[in-house]
Design a protein around this motif. Structure first.
Motif: not given
Lengths: 190, 721
Positions: B59-60, B184, B178-181, B173
């Motif tokens: 995640t970012q 992932a 959550p922001v997926i990177s 976050a």
């Protein structure tokens, strides 16, 4: 007929090659008279530098340094139980000590496991290392002082404790090439 | 190699762990002051001479649970180690000191590969791997600062330890979640390669067994798969002192069942009082191609399932040869001699009867072996402890044999005119006028086989042990081979009756031979009585002996009696014979202490052996029985004399004797643990061989001494005191 045509130039080239070799000297190996670096020990790097003033431990906890071996050519080998190539060459180093160890030469095999004797002693026992004394450098001070970067590393010191060369990587230390190399240092170490 | 090491010479690796920590601290601190950009969701690559590595995040940002990864890109040929490195190496460890807002980071391990470095078994990764790291954000609304000192070893022809520092931050976050990177998918690819615990992927480990075989120990793993196995392997993690070789495997049931066997050795001798493999918990990673599962289970005692040591054909050949040799063993020789005597009486005979007679004997032998095979297979299916020669543990069997042998001897001596075992072929108590009738010959074949069993150990132990460890098909095949082997001389004569007719003509000398053979039979009867005495009691043996003497006496006087009394004599013999069966009732086994002067022998206590070995003792176990002739030979010729005797009597040696004269479940199990089903059986345990070194069936002094030395070991490291 082509063979005949080629024969003369070929012979010429051969003669020229022989002359060049004689003038330049045979490639590889012999930098000092009789010193051959080949086969098992071909990666041995000759190089003089002063031996470090550093201490390591005996199996009983005593302190020991290069000075304690003054008068002998000393081959210091660093090993660890986690190092497969070290484990591989250790029995040959044990045999080397049995063959060459004595008044003029000795092997000092130093274990650098952090676990010290508790780890090293049973391991050496399993490998049936019975001609080598157990030396320990669990904090890495001696290996650092001797400039050891990779495992295994083996450093040869002359009778005055001066480094004469080292080999990074494993070898069969009781092979004829290795024995010849070490005998050369024994015979040519003042 | 040359270029490799010259490149390496430029490296600046901190070798000692102390230095590694030191440098990690220094470098880590410098990176702390200038962390990498958080948006990358990864630390910058850290390059070392054999590859590069970095930390990545799935995640970012940080929202509770974190999924991180340690990504290695490794130069060709170099290995980075698994959590259990195998016989040399050490795994990656991460020191998270300096991290902030980070909870419980746990390093996880995708399925590794097996590598041999200088014939040393190791487990690890090559080329590329991501070690997933599960962690948690300690406080939800705060950023996470990741500071890792990654300590690892990489090896090829040489080993180089490294400590690399990596750092980056993940912002909190907040309400966005959550922001997926971009990392992932990569992390999840490797996370999917983590062997699931306790099954899944259609793979199961059924059991892990310790098998004692060929003087060492094997770990035997039985595994199943939903789809056929291709090349199963098992990575074993257990107590540190054990090292497991790469296993061999055998597939069955259309490739859905695999039996893997790995030889076991002790890596260190420091702890002889250390763990014993049997019963200890092992974590097994069962790998087949891309599939892998992890199971932890305790080992049980097993039997070698596939004796990978000899191919089946070789075992059959061995059985054939063993059967042939049986003909000259002391147990069988009298029977064979009698058969030969029969041939002699055929001296001038025709071919037809000779051929029929010998074929019948051969058939009898083969039949008897097949019956034995059937019985053993049946017992085995019933789960009973089966041993070869086991019938000699049954007193009633010995009584039957003794009575038969006695009657046989009396017959040979010419006291009466039944050619034994004519009662089997020529009618009860009747007189068979044709001793070479097909049925009589058949019976003598059966009889010879039964008598042969106790003699079979030295030649047949391997074959029979193999058969008993397998299924009924193998048991029947091997026993058929044994039977054919033993019947071979008979078959030869049947094929070339000419041989038989070449034998000398009958004459007076035959009577002498008959009496000699009668004496041999009496000797056999006395041996049976001694077995009986040991097994039941001396009184019972005397009773049986007395009955037999009376039988012989009655038979002796019978021809001298008036004709009308003779049937009474016959009845008396039958009654006496039947009465003999009361013998086993006389006194139950009280004769165990009949050991006499053999005070060095202690009772068999397998459970005590590990402790004794830990105390530095050498333990010798002798599994023996009165009915085991080879055991008696070993005792007389080796164990009770010379250097062996001195060894056994020395204070540092504990001699244990397991007496198998009567059935004993514990001893049977003990034998089975070594893959043996018959005796004699001798094992030496010692500091170097805590699992025991088994000796060959026929002992030799040299071998005994060598095995003792091997088990006891010698002083190895000079200054290790």
């Amino acid at each position: 007929m082509t063979i005949k045509k080629l024969a003369l130039p070929a012979a010429g080239i051969l003669v020229a090659a022989v002359v060049v070799v004689l003038l330049v000297g045979l490639p590889g190996g012999d930098d000092a008279a009789g010193l051959k670096i080949e086969g098992q020990v071909q990666n041995f790097a000759v190089g003089d530098r002063p031996g470090p003033d550093t201490e390591w431990r005996t199996g009983d906890g005593g302190k020991v340094s290069l000075a304690d071996f003054s008068g002998k050519v000393v081959m210091v080998n660093f090993w660890a139980t986690w190092c497969a190539p070290c484990i591989r060459e250790l029995p040959s180093i044990n045999r080397l000590q049995a063959t060459l160890g004595g008044e003029d030469f000795t092997v000092v095999a130093i274990n650098i496991d952090t676990g010290g004797k508790a780890v090293a002693a049973p391991f050496a026992k399993r490998l049936e290392i019975d001609d080598l004394d157990l030396y320990l450098d669990p904090r890495g001070s001696a290996s650092r002082a001797m400039g050891v970067n990779v495992m295994p590393t083996t450093v040869v010191y002359d009778r005055q404790g001066q480094e004469v060369g080292r080999l990074e990587g494993g070898a069969e230390w009781d092979s004829p090439e290795a024995l010849a190399l070490l005998r050369w240092f024994i015979n040519n170490s003042g | 190699m040359k270029t490799e090491s010259s490149i390496l010479r430029w490296g600046r690796w901190a070798l000692s762990p102390a230095l590694r920590t030191l440098s990690a601290g220094v470098v880590g601190a410098s990176i702390l002051s200038s962390p990498a950009s958080a948006q990358d969701a990864a630390s910058p690559w850290v390059t070392y001479d054999q590859g590069r590595a970095r930390l990545v995040s799935a995640t970012q940002n940080a929202a509770g649970d974190l999924l991180l990864g340690l990504q290695y890109q490794i130069a060709p040929g170099w290995e980075v180690y698994w959590r259990s490195p195998g016989d040399a190496g050490f795994p990656t460890t991460i020191d998270w000191t300096g991290s902030e807002n980070l909870d419980e980071p746990i390093l996880q391990w995708p399925r590794p590969h097996r590598f041999q470095i200088f014939e040393i078994e190791t487990f690890g990764y090559q080329d590329e791997v991501v070690l997933p790291i599960a962690a948690r954000q300690a406080r939800q609304d705060e950023a996470v600062a990741l500071r890792a000192a990654v300590n690892f070893l990489t090896c090829r022809e040489i080993c180089v330890p490294h400590t690399l520092s990596m750092a980056f931050d993940l912002p909190a976050a907040g309400t966005d979640g959550p922001v997926i990177s971009e990392f992932a998918p990569l992390i999840n690819t490797y996370r999917a390669q983590i062997p699931p615990r306790d099954g899944g992927r259609g793979l199961t480990v059924e059991r892990a067994e310790v098998v004692n075989a060929n003087g060492g120990q094997l770990l035997q793993v039985v595994a199943r798969s939903d789809v056929p196995f291709s090349a199963p392997d098992v990575y074993v993690e257990g107590p540190d002192v054990f090292s497991f070789a790469a296993p061999t495997f055998r597939l069955s049931e259309n490739g859905r069942r695999a039996v893997l066997q790995a030889s076991v050795s002790r890596t260190a001798l420091a702890g002889n009082d250390g763990p014993v493999l049997l019963g200890s918990d092992l974590t097994l990673t069962l790998v087949d191609g891309e599939r892998a599962v992890e199971q932890t289970l305790a080992t049980t005692l097993g039997q070698a399932e596939s004796a990978a040591f000899l191919p089946f054909a070789a075992i059959l050949a061995l059985a054939l040869l063993g059967g042939l040799i049986l003909n000259v063993m002391p147990c069988v020789l009298p029977v064979l001699s009698i058969k030969l005597l029969g041939v002699v009486s055929h001296g001038g005979g025709e071919r037809g009867p000779v051929r029929r007679s010998f074929l019948a004997s051969a058939a009898g032998i083969v039949f008897a072996f097949l019956v034995l095979a059937g019985a053993l297979a049946g017992f085995r299916a019933g789960g009973a402890a089966v041993g070869w020669g086991i019938q000699f543990q049954q007193p009633l069997f010995i009584v039957v044999m003794t009575v038969l042998i006695t009657l046989f001897a009396a017959n040979m001596w010419g006291l009466f005119e039944i050619r034994l075992p004519a009662w089997l072929g020529g009618g009860v108590g009747g007189v068979s006028n044709n001793p070479h009738s097909a049925s009589g010959s058949f019976a003598s074949g059966v009889f010879a086989t039964i008598l042969a069993t106790p003699c079979s150990a030295p030649f047949l132990g391997t074959a029979i042990g193999f058969a008993l460890a397998r299924g009924p098909v193998e048991i029947f095949s091997i026993f058929l081979a044994l039977g054919l082997g033993m019947a071979a001389p008979f078959l030869l004569v049947a094929a070339i009756p000419h041989l038989a007719t070449k034998l000398p003509r009958p004459g007076r000398w035959m009577l002498v031979v008959k009496k000699v053979l009668a004496l041999a039979l009496v000797g056999t009867a006395v041996w049976l009585l001694s077995v009986f005495a040991f097994q039941v009691s001396l009184e019972a043996a005397y009773f049986l002996a007395a009955m037999m003497v009376v039988v012989v006496a009655v038979l002796f006087v019978r021809p001298r009696l008036p004709a009308r009394v003779r049937p009474v004599a016959v009845a008396a013999v039958v009654l006496l014979a039947v009465g003999s069966f009361a013998a086993p009732q006389l006194g139950q086994a009280v004769s165990q202490e009949a050991a006499g002067d053999e005070s060095i022998w202690q009772p068999f206590e397998p459970d005590a052996i590990p402790q004794l070995v830990a105390d530095g003792k050498v333990v010798f176990v002798d599994v023996t029985a009165e009915w085991c002739i080879t055991c008696q030979v070993n005792k007389k010729l080796v164990l009770t004399r010379g250097a062996s005797r001195t060894l056994l009597a020395s204070p540092n040696v504990v001699a244990m004797r397991a007496d198998w004269t009567s059935p004993d479940e514990g001893i049977a199990r003990y034998l089975a643990s070594f893959g043996r089903f018959g005796i004699p059986f001798n094992v030496v345990y010692g500091p170097v061989a805590p699992n025991g070194l088994s000796l060959p069936e026929l002992l030799k002094e040299r071998v005994v001494i060598d095995t003792f030395r091997q088990a006891a070991g010698s002083d190895l490291l000079a200054n290790d005191s």
